[in-house]
Design a protein around this motif. Structure first.
Motif, PDB file in Angstrom:
ATOM      1  N   LEU A  73       0.826  -1.205   0.000  1.00  0.00           N
ATOM      2  CA  LEU A  73       0.000   0.000   0.000  1.00  0.00           C
ATOM      3  C   LEU A  73       0.862   1.258   0.000  1.00  0.00           C
ATOM      4  N   ASN A  74       1.921   1.259   0.779  1.00  0.00           N
ATOM      5  CA  ASN A  74       2.799   2.428   0.819  1.00  0.00           C
ATOM      6  C   ASN A  74       3.553   2.619  -0.488  1.00  0.00           C
ATOM      7  N   ALA A  75       3.914   1.525  -1.150  1.00  0.00           N
ATOM      8  CA  ALA A  75       4.673   1.611  -2.396  1.00  0.00           C
ATOM      9  C   ALA A  75       3.800   1.967  -3.593  1.00  0.00           C
ATOM     10  N   THR A  76       2.632   1.321  -3.699  1.00  0.00           N
ATOM     11  CA  THR A  76       1.820   1.471  -4.916  1.00  0.00           C
ATOM     12  C   THR A  76       0.434   2.042  -4.675  1.00  0.00           C
ATOM     13  N   GLY A  77      -0.030   2.011  -3.417  1.00  0.00           N
ATOM     14  CA  GLY A  77      -1.390   2.456  -3.126  1.00  0.00           C
ATOM     15  C   GLY A  77      -2.433   1.384  -3.372  1.00  0.00           C
ATOM     16  N   ILE A  78      -1.995   0.198  -3.785  1.00  0.00           N
ATOM     17  CA  ILE A  78      -2.905  -0.911  -4.072  1.00  0.00           C
ATOM     18  C   ILE A  78      -2.467  -2.105  -3.244  1.00  0.00           C
ATOM     19  N   SER A  79      -3.421  -2.736  -2.587  1.00  0.00           N
ATOM     20  CA  SER A  79      -3.061  -3.905  -1.778  1.00  0.00           C
ATOM     21  C   SER A  79      -2.826  -5.118  -2.680  1.00  0.00           C
ATOM     22  N   ASP A 129     -15.066  -0.556   0.549  1.00  0.00           N
ATOM     23  CA  ASP A 129     -16.142  -1.099  -0.279  1.00  0.00           C
ATOM     24  C   ASP A 129     -16.059  -0.600  -1.713  1.00  0.00           C
ATOM     25  N   ARG A 130     -16.545  -1.445  -2.590  1.00  0.00           N
ATOM     26  CA  ARG A 130     -16.651  -1.157  -4.013  1.00  0.00           C
ATOM     27  C   ARG A 130     -15.317  -0.806  -4.647  1.00  0.00           C
ATOM     28  N   ARG A 131     -14.244  -1.433  -4.165  1.00  0.00           N
ATOM     29  CA  ARG A 131     -12.923  -1.221  -4.749  1.00  0.00           C
ATOM     30  C   ARG A 131     -12.245  -2.564  -4.913  1.00  0.00           C
ATOM     31  N   ALA A 132     -11.618  -2.732  -6.067  1.00  0.00           N
ATOM     32  CA  ALA A 132     -10.830  -3.947  -6.263  1.00  0.00           C
ATOM     33  C   ALA A 132      -9.683  -3.923  -5.272  1.00  0.00           C
ATOM     34  N   ARG A 133      -9.373  -5.080  -4.714  1.00  0.00           N
ATOM     35  CA  ARG A 133      -8.317  -5.182  -3.704  1.00  0.00           C
ATOM     36  C   ARG A 133      -8.563  -4.165  -2.599  1.00  0.00           C
ATOM     37  N   GLY A 134      -9.786  -4.123  -2.131  1.00  0.00           N
ATOM     38  CA  GLY A 134     -10.258  -3.092  -1.208  1.00  0.00           C
ATOM     39  C   GLY A 134      -9.801  -3.223   0.222  1.00  0.00           C
ATOM     40  N   LEU A 135      -8.511  -3.117   0.454  1.00  0.00           N
ATOM     41  CA  LEU A 135      -7.976  -3.089   1.806  1.00  0.00           C
ATOM     42  C   LEU A 135      -7.208  -1.792   1.997  1.00  0.00           C
ATOM     43  N   GLY A 136      -7.278  -1.243   3.196  1.00  0.00           N
ATOM     44  CA  GLY A 136      -6.537  -0.029   3.496  1.00  0.00           C
ATOM     45  C   GLY A 136      -6.078  -0.031   4.932  1.00  0.00           C
ATOM     46  N   LEU A 137      -5.179   0.876   5.232  1.00  0.00           N
ATOM     47  CA  LEU A 137      -4.711   1.043   6.595  1.00  0.00           C
ATOM     48  C   LEU A 137      -5.654   2.015   7.300  1.00  0.00           C
ATOM     49  N   PRO A 138      -5.945   1.800   8.566  1.00  0.00           N
ATOM     50  CA  PRO A 138      -6.919   2.643   9.254  1.00  0.00           C
ATOM     51  C   PRO A 138      -6.571   4.125   9.248  1.00  0.00           C
TER      52      PRO A 138
END
Length: 134
Positions: A21-27, A62-71
């Motif tokens: 996530l930090n490198a590309t913004g995508i999990s 929600d509604r995002r591919a690879r929809g994980l994020g850091l709190p």
């Protein structure tokens, strides 16, 4: 050394997701996570992800591919606020879809005023429809 309260597998998963996530913004995908962890199926990855979400280390977007994020990430905060706004709107019988720039404006306005997204949206609509009086 694993963070307190996490198993080794959870810590490795969280580290990989955070790094990506930090490198590309995508999990990473569940397939990529399974391969990295040496698991044969995605269900094992799903269990680990569910545990990390439950413990507050990750959030689902929600509604995002690879929809994980850091709190603490901006995207996660915006997604949570949009979910609250959509839930509030659904209770009132209407639905709202916001573009990312508008969502960011809404986020800033909520932070400035300390109000909920649904209230900010309702005030903006009332001002627009009422010619600025609301």
């Amino acid at each position: 050394m694993t963070p307190i309260g996490l198993t080794k597998r959870q810590a490795v998963t969280l580290g990989l997701i955070t790094e990506r996530l930090n490198a590309t913004g995508i999990s990473p995908s569940y397939d990529e996570l399974a391969a990295h962890l040496g698991l044969r199926s995605k269900s094992g990855v799903c269990r680990v992800i569910d545990q990390l979400v439950e413990r507050g280390h990750l959030v689902r977007l929600d509604r995002r591919a690879r929809g994980l994020g850091l709190p603490s990430s901006e995207a996660a905060i915006v997604a949570q606020m949009l979910e609250r706004a959509a839930a509030s709107a659904a209770e009132d019988g209407f639905s709202v879809r916001l573009s990312r720039p508008v969502a960011m404006l809404l986020l800033r306005r909520c932070e400035q005023t300390g109000r909920l997204p649904g209230d900010v949206i309702a005030t903006a609509v009332a001002r627009h429809l009422g010619g600025g009086n609301a």
